[in-house]
Write an enzyme that holds these catalytic residues in place. Structure first.
Site, PDB file in Angstrom:
ATOM      1  N   TYR A  31       0.838  -1.202   0.000  1.00 26.50           N
ATOM      2  CA  TYR A  31       0.000   0.000   0.000  1.00 26.50           C
ATOM      3  C   TYR A  31       0.873   1.252   0.000  1.00 26.50           C
ATOM      4  O   TYR A  31       0.633   2.193  -0.771  1.00 26.50           O
ATOM      5  CB  TYR A  31      -0.929  -0.021   1.214  1.00 26.50           C
ATOM      6  N   GLU A  53     -11.760   5.724   5.026  1.00 22.54           N
ATOM      7  CA  GLU A  53     -11.165   6.590   6.053  1.00 22.54           C
ATOM      8  C   GLU A  53     -12.145   6.788   7.198  1.00 22.54           C
ATOM      9  O   GLU A  53     -11.754   6.843   8.369  1.00 22.54           O
ATOM     10  CB  GLU A  53     -10.755   7.940   5.456  1.00 22.54           C
ATOM     11  N   TRP A  61      -5.214   1.492  10.144  1.00 22.26           N
ATOM     12  CA  TRP A  61      -5.432   1.362   8.711  1.00 22.26           C
ATOM     13  C   TRP A  61      -5.165  -0.067   8.255  1.00 22.26           C
ATOM     14  O   TRP A  61      -5.777  -0.543   7.300  1.00 22.26           O
ATOM     15  CB  TRP A  61      -4.570   2.358   7.954  1.00 22.26           C
TER      16      TRP A  61
END
Length: 212
Positions: A31, A53, A61
């Site tokens: 990522y 988000e 995350w």
């Protein structure tokens, strides 16, 4: 250009220096290397990121990344025109879906935000045209308490973006979430000095055609 600060970098077993946060499991490293900071003009990807988000708030995350494909399956690939048609039965099913974050408020916010996204498309022509008008002219200083990182968590622009979307009826998109979104979608390049990916992202940003 300032000198790289090694405390903000880490070299993995491949010898490549990365932002310290990008070191970890392969999914996180991928990522960092291939997505974070690269400019995005696709409405579906922008909407997906806004939603994820929001789901990430209060969580890591990494948790969201590991569930991302489940989220995509549950939310119609983040096609906001399809999500806008979700009703009570869909909410009930999503709350029971163990593959995602089963937070009713965030699920309902995603459906609400899909309808708000349709309104932005009607007004601006695309979600991307609305989003990219918030690209800062230059790096903004951090607002509020300073931390041990050169990367801000809130800026004046992220505050303004969050405030504008809130006024338009969007939910779960505060100024910290807004700035994380801006970082990820390439409105800013916050790969730290010395990160091997920083210049790649900068080249992509220079070549990127902003939606007009």
């Amino acid at each position: 250009m300032s000198e790289p600060n090694s405390s903000y970098l880490i070299a993995g077993d491949d010898g490549i220096p990365r932002c310290r946060w990008g070191h970890g499991p392969d999914i996180y490293r991928k990522y960092h290397d291939e997505e974070w900071g690269r400019p995005v003009a696709d409405d579906t990807r922008l909407f997906e990121k806004i939603c994820l988000e929001g789901f990430q708030s209060g969580l890591s995350w990494l948790t969201i990344l590991r569930k991302r494909e489940n989220f995509r399956a549950a939310f119609a690939g983040f096609d906001f025109n399809r999500i806008a048609e979700f009703g009570d039965a869909d909410v009930t099913a999503l709350v029971q879906n163990e593959g995602i974050i089963r937070h009713r408020g965030k699920i309902e916010a995603t459906i609400n935000n899909a309808r708000r996204a349709q309104e932005l498309v009607h007004e601006f022509g695309s979600l991307a045209r609305y989003i990219w008008q918030w690209e800062p002219d230059s790096r903004e200083p951090q607002i509020g308490e300073q931390t041990d990182t050169p990367i801000p968590s809130i800026t004046k622009t992220s505050q303004a973006l969050s405030k504008d979307l809130k006024k338009r009826g969007w939910k779960f998109f505060g100024p910290t979430t807004a700035y994380a979104f801006m970082q990820a979608m390439g409105l800013v390049n916050d790969h730290v000095e010395g990160c091997a990916i920083r210049e790649t992202v900068e080249r992509e940003r220079r070549a990127f055609e902003r939606p007009r």
